[in-house]
Design a protein around this motif. Structure first.
Motif, short mmCIF file in Angstrom:
data_model
loop_
_atom_site.label_atom_id
_atom_site.label_comp_id
_atom_site.label_asym_id
_atom_site.label_seq_id
_atom_site.Cartn_x
_atom_site.Cartn_y
_atom_site.Cartn_z
N ASP A 88 0.83 -1.21 0.00
CA ASP A 88 0.00 0.00 0.00
C ASP A 88 0.86 1.26 0.00
O ASP A 88 0.51 2.27 -0.61
CB ASP A 88 -0.93 0.02 1.22
CG ASP A 88 -2.06 -0.99 1.07
OD1 ASP A 88 -2.31 -1.40 -0.08
OD2 ASP A 88 -2.67 -1.35 2.08
N ALA A 89 2.02 1.16 0.70
CA ALA A 89 2.94 2.30 0.73
C ALA A 89 3.45 2.60 -0.67
O ALA A 89 3.51 3.75 -1.10
CB ALA A 89 4.11 2.01 1.67
N ALA A 90 3.79 1.55 -1.40
CA ALA A 90 4.30 1.73 -2.76
C ALA A 90 3.23 2.36 -3.64
O ALA A 90 3.52 3.20 -4.50
CB ALA A 90 4.74 0.39 -3.34
N LYS A 91 1.99 1.97 -3.41
CA LYS A 91 0.88 2.54 -4.19
C LYS A 91 0.75 4.04 -3.93
O LYS A 91 0.56 4.83 -4.86
CB LYS A 91 -0.43 1.83 -3.77
CG LYS A 91 -1.25 1.40 -4.96
CD LYS A 91 -2.52 0.70 -4.52
CE LYS A 91 -2.39 -0.81 -4.65
NZ LYS A 91 -3.51 -1.52 -4.00
N GLN A 92 0.91 4.44 -2.66
CA GLN A 92 0.83 5.87 -2.32
C GLN A 92 1.97 6.64 -2.98
O GLN A 92 1.79 7.75 -3.47
CB GLN A 92 0.93 6.07 -0.80
CG GLN A 92 -0.40 6.07 -0.11
CD GLN A 92 -0.29 6.42 1.35
OE1 GLN A 92 0.77 6.30 1.97
NE2 GLN A 92 -1.39 6.84 1.93
N ARG A 93 3.15 6.03 -2.96
CA ARG A 93 4.35 6.70 -3.47
C ARG A 93 4.29 6.92 -4.98
O ARG A 93 4.93 7.81 -5.50
CB ARG A 93 5.57 5.86 -3.11
CG ARG A 93 6.85 6.62 -3.16
CD ARG A 93 8.02 5.77 -2.68
NE ARG A 93 7.89 5.34 -1.31
CZ ARG A 93 8.04 4.07 -0.91
NH1 ARG A 93 8.30 3.12 -1.78
NH2 ARG A 93 7.90 3.77 0.35
N ARG A 94 3.52 6.09 -5.65
CA ARG A 94 3.43 6.14 -7.10
C ARG A 94 2.97 7.49 -7.63
O ARG A 94 3.33 7.90 -8.71
CB ARG A 94 2.41 5.07 -7.51
CG ARG A 94 2.60 4.50 -8.84
CD ARG A 94 1.53 3.49 -9.11
NE ARG A 94 1.81 2.20 -8.49
CZ ARG A 94 1.02 1.14 -8.64
NH1 ARG A 94 -0.09 1.23 -9.34
NH2 ARG A 94 1.33 0.00 -8.07
N ASP A 95 2.14 8.18 -6.84
CA ASP A 95 1.58 9.46 -7.29
C ASP A 95 2.46 10.65 -6.91
O ASP A 95 2.06 11.79 -7.08
CB ASP A 95 0.20 9.68 -6.65
CG ASP A 95 -0.83 8.73 -7.21
OD1 ASP A 95 -0.62 8.25 -8.33
OD2 ASP A 95 -1.82 8.46 -6.52
N ILE A 96 3.62 10.37 -6.32
CA ILE A 96 4.49 11.45 -5.87
C ILE A 96 5.82 11.31 -6.58
O ILE A 96 6.45 10.25 -6.52
CB ILE A 96 4.70 11.37 -4.34
CG1 ILE A 96 3.34 11.39 -3.62
CG2 ILE A 96 5.59 12.52 -3.87
CD1 ILE A 96 3.43 11.16 -2.12
N GLY A 97 6.24 12.35 -7.27
CA GLY A 97 7.53 12.32 -7.96
C GLY A 97 8.60 12.92 -7.08
O GLY A 97 8.35 13.86 -6.34
N MET A 98 9.82 12.34 -7.14
CA MET A 98 10.89 12.92 -6.34
C MET A 98 12.15 13.05 -7.17
O MET A 98 12.52 12.14 -7.92
CB MET A 98 11.15 12.07 -5.09
CG MET A 98 12.13 12.72 -4.13
SD MET A 98 11.78 12.25 -2.42
CE MET A 98 13.13 13.07 -1.57
N VAL A 99 12.81 14.19 -7.01
CA VAL A 99 14.05 14.46 -7.72
C VAL A 99 15.11 14.77 -6.67
O VAL A 99 14.89 15.59 -5.77
CB VAL A 99 13.87 15.65 -8.69
CG1 VAL A 99 15.20 16.07 -9.29
CG2 VAL A 99 12.87 15.29 -9.79
#
Ligand code: ADP
Ligand code: MG
Length: 257
Positions: A88-99
Motif C-alpha cells: 500500500d505504501a508503494a501505491k501511495q508513493r506512485r503518485d508522488i515524484g521525487m528528484v
C-alpha cells in the motif's frame, strides 16, 4: 476523498526520530493545490527527512501527514492507526515524484530508457505508448535530441532534466525536489531551474528544498524556514526574504548572501 479544497500536502505536528535523535519536532505546514513551497534551512535541520516522510520513504513517529487527503503511512481504523503494508505504501508513493540532488539515473540505460522504465514496470504501460510519452517529456525538458544518449555522456544539468522527465512520466500529483541544483556546476543551474519554473507555471504542486533564493522569490507561493526540526517561519517569500521576523531566519539568510 480529495476535492479542490483539500490541500495537496498537510503536515500536522509531524515528528520523526532516528533512535534517540529527534530530527523532526512537530512540523506543521500546508501546501495547496498548484502551489510551490520552497523549504530552506541549515544543513541537518531535517529538510530531507521531511521530504522523505512525505514520500513515505520514512514513517513518521507522531503527528499526521496527508497527501491529497490521504494519510501517509498509516491506515485509520476508528481512532487507532496501523502502519501500512509495503504494498500500500508503494501505491501511495506512485503518485508522488521525487528528484534528488544526485540524479540517480540508471547508468546502463539511455535517457529514453530511464524515462520509460517506471511507466512500463509499475504502471504496466505498453512500450509504444510509454516511448511516445517519454519522447514528449524529453522534448518538454529540452532534451528531444538526447533520447538515445547514456547518462555518462550527459552534463549534470542534462542528467537532472532527464530525472525530472522520469519523475513526470509517472504523472505525479505532487513533485518533491531535494536540492536539485546543489550538485551542479553554476553554469548548469539555470537550465534546471527553468524547467522547474515551467513545471510550476503548468500548475504542478511542488515542494522544493533549495538555496536558490532568486527561484524562491520568483516562483514560490510560500517560503518555509526550518531549523532544528521545527518550522521557524513561513510566509510569502518576498516578505520573509525582505523582512525576516526571527533572529534565526535573519542569521541564516545573511549567510547566504
Ligand atoms: P537536511 O536535509 O536539512 O540537511 P536531514 O533531514 O538530512 O537534514 O538530516 C537531519 C538529521 O537527521 C541529521 O542530523 C542527520 O544526520 C539525521 N538523519 C537523517 N537520516 C537519518 C537516518 N536514516 N538515520 C539516522 N540519522 C539520520
Ligand atoms: Mg538534505
Amino acid at each position: 476523498m480529495s476535492d479542490a479544497d483539500t490541500p495537496m500536502v498537510l503536515a500536522d505536528k509531524v515528528c520523526k526520530s532516528f533512535g534517540s535523535l529527534e530530527v523532526l519536532k512537530g512540523i506543521t505546514l500546508e501546501v495547496g493545490r498548484g502551489e510551490v513551497a520552497c523549504l530552506i534551512g541549515p544543513s541537518g535541520s531535517g529538510k530531507s527527512t521531511f521530504l522523505r516522510c512525505v514520500n513515505h520513504l520514512e514513517v513518521v513517529n507522531a503527528g499526521r501527514l496527508y497527501v491529497d487527503g490521504d494519510l501517509i503511512g498509516y491506515r485509520e481504523k476508528g481512532d487507532k492507526l496501523y502502519e501500512m503494508s509495503p504494498k500500500d505504501a508503494a501505491k501511495q508513493r506512485r503518485d508522488i515524484g521525487m528528484v534528488f540532488q544526485h540524479f540517480n539515473l540508471f547508468p546502463h540505460r539511455t535517457a529514453l530508457g530511464n524515462v520509460i522504465e517506471a511507466p512500463i514496470q509499475v504502471k504496466k504501460q505498453n512500450k509504444r505508448e510509454a516511448t511516445q510519452r517519454a519522447r514528449s517529456l524529453l522534448d518538454r525538458v529540452g532534451l528531444a535530441d538526447k533520447a538515445d544518449t547514456y547518462p555518462a555522456q550527459l552534463s549534470g544539468g542534462q542528467q537532472q532534466r532527464v530525472a525530472i522527465a522520469r519523475a513526470l512520466a509517472m504523472e505525479p500529483k505532487l513533485m518533491l525536489f531535494d536540492e536539485p541544483t546543489s550538485a551542479l556546476d553554476p553554469e548548469l543551474v539555470g537550465e534546471v531551474l527553468n524547467v522547474m519554473r515551467e513545471l510550476a507555471a503548468s500548475g504542478m504542486t511542488m515542494l522544493v528544498v533549495t538555496h536558490e533564493m532568486g527561484f524562491a522569490r520568483e516562483v514560490a507561493d510560500q517560503l518555509v524556514f526550518m531549523d532544528g526540526g521545527v518550522v521557524v517561519e513561513k510566509g510569502d517569500p518576498r516578505e520573509v526574504l525582505a523582512n525576516p521576523q526571527h533572529e534565526r531566519t535573519q542569521s541564516f539568510l545573511s549567510k547566504l548572501l
